[in-house]
Design a protein around this motif. Structure first.
Motif, PDB file in Angstrom:
ATOM      1  N   VAL A   3     -12.603  86.578 -10.303  1.00 17.86           N
ATOM      2  CA  VAL A   3     -11.498  87.256  -9.609  1.00 17.86           C
ATOM      3  C   VAL A   3     -12.032  87.997  -8.388  1.00 17.86           C
ATOM      4  CG1 VAL A   3      -9.868  89.188  -9.817  1.00 17.86           C
ATOM      5  CG2 VAL A   3      -9.970  87.441 -11.611  1.00 17.86           C
ATOM      6  N   ILE A   4     -13.136  88.703  -8.551  1.00 20.52           N
ATOM      7  CA  ILE A   4     -13.706  89.478  -7.452  1.00 20.52           C
ATOM      8  C   ILE A   4     -14.175  88.550  -6.331  1.00 20.52           C
ATOM      9  CG2 ILE A   4     -15.588  91.026  -6.790  1.00 20.52           C
ATOM     10  CD1 ILE A   4     -15.379  92.106  -9.758  1.00 20.52           C
ATOM     11  N   VAL A   5     -14.878  87.494  -6.677  1.00 19.02           N
ATOM     12  CA  VAL A   5     -15.363  86.546  -5.662  1.00 19.02           C
ATOM     13  C   VAL A   5     -14.174  85.920  -4.933  1.00 19.02           C
ATOM     14  CG1 VAL A   5     -16.552  84.339  -5.315  1.00 19.02           C
ATOM     15  CG2 VAL A   5     -17.567  86.094  -6.783  1.00 19.02           C
ATOM     16  N   ALA A   6     -13.154  85.504  -5.667  1.00 14.77           N
ATOM     17  CA  ALA A   6     -11.968  84.919  -5.036  1.00 14.77           C
ATOM     18  C   ALA A   6     -11.288  85.928  -4.123  1.00 14.77           C
ATOM     19  CB  ALA A   6     -10.995  84.422  -6.104  1.00 14.77           C
ATOM     20  N   GLY A   7     -11.226  87.182  -4.541  1.00 12.16           N
ATOM     21  CA  GLY A   7     -10.609  88.219  -3.720  1.00 12.16           C
ATOM     22  C   GLY A   7     -11.388  88.510  -2.454  1.00 12.16           C
TER      23      GLY A   7
END
Length: 120
Positions: A86-90
């Motif tokens: 989620v963090i990488v995608a964000g």
């Protein structure tokens, strides 16, 4: 602290279910078009792309739910993995599409990840 972490993970999962619905099912309707400020023609032209993005958000939500229901150590590891995704995608979305994604997606994921790690 574990209960707080679980609630935060569930909220991040719910956020990604919301994004899935907006991108897969409501993209060409008023709620979906206002989600990104698109007019009807732009929404029509980008509908397939949005549905694909929505599906990936659904996978993130499914992984987070799996992490919540799986027994440890699997549940913990799955939560950490999917929150990192989620963090990488964000961060990638903020860098390539809209900086608001950093606050809307990466920040909640980072807060939930910190809570999960602190609860360990």
């Amino acid at each position: 602290m574990e209960a707080v972490a679980n609630v935060l993970v569930a909220l991040v999962a719910a956020l990604h279910v919301y994004i899935l619905v907006m991108e897969m099912f409501l993209w060409q309707r008023k709620p979906g078009m206002s989600f990104h400020g698109f007019d009807r023609e732009m929404a029509r032209r980008t509908a397939a792309m949005a549905a694909n993005q929505g599906l990936y958000n659904g996978f993130l939500a499914a992984g987070l739910v799996w992490g919540l229901v799986a027994a440890d150590p699997t549940g913990f590891r799955v939560q950490v993995f999917f929150l990192a995704c989620v963090i990488v995608a964000g961060v990638y979305g903020a860098a390539t599409a809209n900086v608001r994604i950093l606050v809307a997606q990466a920040l909640p994921g980072a807060i939930a990840l910190a809570a999960v790690l602190l609860a360990r």
